[in-house]
Design a protein around this motif. Structure first.
Motif, PDB file in Angstrom:
ATOM      1  N   ILE A   1     -23.692 -35.959  -0.467  1.00 33.22           N
ATOM      2  CA  ILE A   1     -22.555 -36.234   0.419  1.00 33.22           C
ATOM      3  C   ILE A   1     -22.863 -35.538   1.753  1.00 33.22           C
ATOM      4  CG2 ILE A   1     -20.059 -36.031   0.756  1.00 33.22           C
ATOM      5  CD1 ILE A   1     -19.761 -35.849  -2.288  1.00 33.22           C
ATOM      6  N   PRO A   2     -23.625 -36.215   2.623  1.00 30.72           N
ATOM      7  CA  PRO A   2     -24.064 -35.563   3.868  1.00 30.72           C
ATOM      8  C   PRO A   2     -22.972 -35.497   4.931  1.00 30.72           C
ATOM      9  CG  PRO A   2     -24.874 -37.809   3.789  1.00 30.72           C
ATOM     10  CD  PRO A   2     -24.178 -37.546   2.469  1.00 30.72           C
ATOM     11  N   TRP A   3     -23.100 -34.470   5.777  1.00 24.58           N
ATOM     12  CA  TRP A   3     -22.274 -34.388   6.972  1.00 24.58           C
ATOM     13  C   TRP A   3     -22.754 -35.460   7.947  1.00 24.58           C
ATOM     14  CZ3 TRP A   3     -21.278 -28.736   8.943  1.00 24.58           C
ATOM     15  CH2 TRP A   3     -20.625 -28.003   7.942  1.00 24.58           C
ATOM     16  N   SER A   4     -21.894 -35.856   8.864  1.00 21.42           N
ATOM     17  CA  SER A   4     -22.233 -36.884   9.850  1.00 21.42           C
ATOM     18  C   SER A   4     -22.912 -36.272  11.073  1.00 21.42           C
ATOM     19  CB  SER A   4     -20.970 -37.606  10.306  1.00 21.42           C
ATOM     20  OG  SER A   4     -20.160 -36.729  11.073  1.00 21.42           O
TER      21      SER A   4
ATOM     22  N   LEU B   1     -21.764 -16.980   1.305  1.00 25.96           N
ATOM     23  CA  LEU B   1     -22.143 -18.370   1.090  1.00 25.96           C
ATOM     24  C   LEU B   1     -21.742 -18.795  -0.309  1.00 25.96           C
ATOM     25  CD1 LEU B   1     -24.851 -18.354  -0.952  1.00 25.96           C
ATOM     26  CD2 LEU B   1     -25.905 -17.519   1.134  1.00 25.96           C
ATOM     27  N   GLU B   2     -21.753 -20.112  -0.546  1.00 30.00           N
ATOM     28  CA  GLU B   2     -21.587 -20.660  -1.889  1.00 30.00           C
ATOM     29  C   GLU B   2     -22.879 -21.380  -2.233  1.00 30.00           C
ATOM     30  OE1 GLU B   2     -17.524 -20.311  -0.159  1.00 30.00           O
ATOM     31  OE2 GLU B   2     -19.228 -21.517   0.513  1.00 30.00           O
ATOM     32  N   VAL B   3     -23.268 -21.290  -3.505  1.00 31.70           N
ATOM     33  CA  VAL B   3     -24.487 -21.947  -3.970  1.00 31.70           C
ATOM     34  C   VAL B   3     -24.256 -22.499  -5.373  1.00 31.70           C
ATOM     35  CG1 VAL B   3     -25.489 -19.796  -4.882  1.00 31.70           C
ATOM     36  CG2 VAL B   3     -27.003 -21.682  -4.223  1.00 31.70           C
ATOM     37  N   ARG B   4     -24.908 -23.602  -5.649  1.00 26.98           N
ATOM     38  CA  ARG B   4     -24.795 -24.200  -6.978  1.00 26.98           C
ATOM     39  C   ARG B   4     -25.476 -23.311  -8.017  1.00 26.98           C
ATOM     40  NH1 ARG B   4     -23.822 -29.961  -6.902  1.00 26.98           N
ATOM     41  NH2 ARG B   4     -23.768 -30.705  -4.754  1.00 26.98           N
ATOM     42  N   PRO B   5     -24.857 -23.104  -9.173  1.00 25.19           N
ATOM     43  CA  PRO B   5     -25.530 -22.361 -10.237  1.00 25.19           C
ATOM     44  C   PRO B   5     -26.858 -23.008 -10.632  1.00 25.19           C
ATOM     45  CG  PRO B   5     -23.207 -22.617 -10.752  1.00 25.19           C
ATOM     46  CD  PRO B   5     -23.479 -23.459  -9.532  1.00 25.19           C
ATOM     47  N   SER B   6     -26.955 -24.324 -10.498  1.00 21.88           N
ATOM     48  CA  SER B   6     -28.175 -25.043 -10.874  1.00 21.88           C
ATOM     49  C   SER B   6     -29.301 -24.918  -9.850  1.00 21.88           C
ATOM     50  CB  SER B   6     -27.859 -26.534 -11.088  1.00 21.88           C
ATOM     51  OG  SER B   6     -27.394 -27.118  -9.880  1.00 21.88           O
ATOM     52  N   ASN B   7     -29.022 -24.348  -8.683  1.00 15.93           N
ATOM     53  CA  ASN B   7     -30.028 -24.252  -7.625  1.00 15.93           C
ATOM     54  C   ASN B   7     -30.734 -22.894  -7.688  1.00 15.93           C
ATOM     55  OD1 ASN B   7     -31.592 -24.394  -5.322  1.00 15.93           O
ATOM     56  ND2 ASN B   7     -29.951 -25.202  -4.033  1.00 15.93           N
TER      57      ASN B   7
ATOM     58  N   HIS C   1     -18.063 -31.664  -4.678  1.00 19.00           N
ATOM     59  CA  HIS C   1     -17.362 -32.933  -4.868  1.00 19.00           C
ATOM     60  C   HIS C   1     -18.216 -34.001  -5.537  1.00 19.00           C
ATOM     61  CE1 HIS C   1     -13.932 -31.498  -2.621  1.00 19.00           C
ATOM     62  NE2 HIS C   1     -14.738 -31.106  -1.655  1.00 19.00           N
ATOM     63  N   ASP C   2     -19.544 -33.912  -5.382  1.00 13.54           N
ATOM     64  CA  ASP C   2     -20.381 -34.984  -5.923  1.00 13.54           C
ATOM     65  C   ASP C   2     -20.437 -34.979  -7.447  1.00 13.54           C
ATOM     66  OD1 ASP C   2     -21.889 -32.611  -5.863  1.00 13.54           O
ATOM     67  OD2 ASP C   2     -23.777 -33.674  -5.543  1.00 13.54           O
ATOM     68  N   ASN C   3     -20.337 -33.781  -8.067  1.00 16.16           N
ATOM     69  CA  ASN C   3     -20.426 -33.727  -9.529  1.00 16.16           C
ATOM     70  C   ASN C   3     -19.484 -32.710 -10.176  1.00 16.16           C
ATOM     71  OD1 ASN C   3     -21.621 -31.316  -8.883  1.00 16.16           O
ATOM     72  ND2 ASN C   3     -23.583 -31.751  -9.865  1.00 16.16           N
ATOM     73  N   GLY C   4     -18.638 -32.072  -9.373  1.00 21.32           N
ATOM     74  CA  GLY C   4     -17.681 -31.116  -9.912  1.00 21.32           C
ATOM     75  C   GLY C   4     -18.275 -29.777 -10.310  1.00 21.32           C
ATOM     76  N   GLU C   5     -19.533 -29.545  -9.954  1.00 16.59           N
ATOM     77  CA  GLU C   5     -20.193 -28.275 -10.305  1.00 16.59           C
ATOM     78  C   GLU C   5     -19.485 -27.108  -9.612  1.00 16.59           C
ATOM     79  OE1 GLU C   5     -24.719 -26.384 -10.463  1.00 16.59           O
ATOM     80  OE2 GLU C   5     -24.392 -28.278  -9.422  1.00 16.59           O
ATOM     81  N   ASP C   6     -19.446 -25.982 -10.308  1.00 14.52           N
ATOM     82  CA  ASP C   6     -18.906 -24.760  -9.718  1.00 14.52           C
ATOM     83  C   ASP C   6     -19.822 -24.278  -8.603  1.00 14.52           C
ATOM     84  OD1 ASP C   6     -16.954 -24.859 -11.673  1.00 14.52           O
ATOM     85  OD2 ASP C   6     -17.874 -23.301 -12.913  1.00 14.52           O
ATOM     86  N   ALA C   7     -19.348 -23.325  -7.820  1.00 13.66           N
ATOM     87  CA  ALA C   7     -20.165 -22.648  -6.819  1.00 13.66           C
ATOM     88  C   ALA C   7     -20.118 -21.159  -7.104  1.00 13.66           C
ATOM     89  CB  ALA C   7     -19.642 -22.914  -5.416  1.00 13.66           C
TER      90      ALA C   7
END
Length: 151
Positions: free
Chosen positions: A30-33, A108-114, A137-143
């Motif tokens: 979900i990219p920024w414009s 910052l926020e980061v995906r647990p999967s990253n 928003h793309d997959n509901g993953e926590d940050a």
């Protein structure tokens, strides 16, 4: 073997919005414009640092600045340039840029999967401080919320 990188960093300006949008689209579901990046570059309360290979924008990192704190909003490196130390050097450049503006703490926020990003941030003194449930928003993953309060 590929040619060595002509890697350098500079502050983003509004005219960079097209190039930054290309990096964004290559990195995020979900990219920024382009318009979002133009507005961010024109905002005096932001700091965006570009990573360039020669004249090509290959990555960027952005922060919102509020008094002595910076909130990292985005960090992106084109997939073809990952694993070459670009992210490590970009983080160093971002931290120096915000410190020059009086910032003493970053979050910052980061995906647990990253895992690669989490390891990078930990190398720069960021520590886990909490979780935002369903943040992405793309997959509901926590940050995972990370802070560095010792810049």
């Amino acid at each position: 073997m590929s040619a060595p990188l002509d890697l350098h960093f500079r502050e983003m300006v509004p005219d960079d919005a097209d190039a930054v949008e290309l990096v964004e689209k290559a990195c995020f579901a979900i990219p920024w414009s382009r318009e979002s990046f133009w507005r961010e570059a024109a905002n005096e309360n932001t700091s965006y640092t570009l990573a360039l290979d020669g004249t090509r924008v290959i990555g960027y990192a952005g922060c919102w600045i509020s008094f002595e704190e910076a909130q990292i909003t985005n960090v992106a490196i084109l997939p073809a340039y990952r694993g070459q130390g670009v992210g490590t050097r970009l983080m160093a450049a971002v931290i120096e840029a915000v410190k020059a503006r009086g910032v003493t703490a970053m979050t910052l926020e980061v995906r647990p999967s990253n895992a690669p990003a989490r390891a990078l941030y930990a190398r720069y003194g960021f520590e886990e401080a909490g979780v935002r449930r369903g943040y992405y928003h793309d997959n509901g993953e926590d940050a995972i919320i990370m802070w560095n309060t010792k810049l």
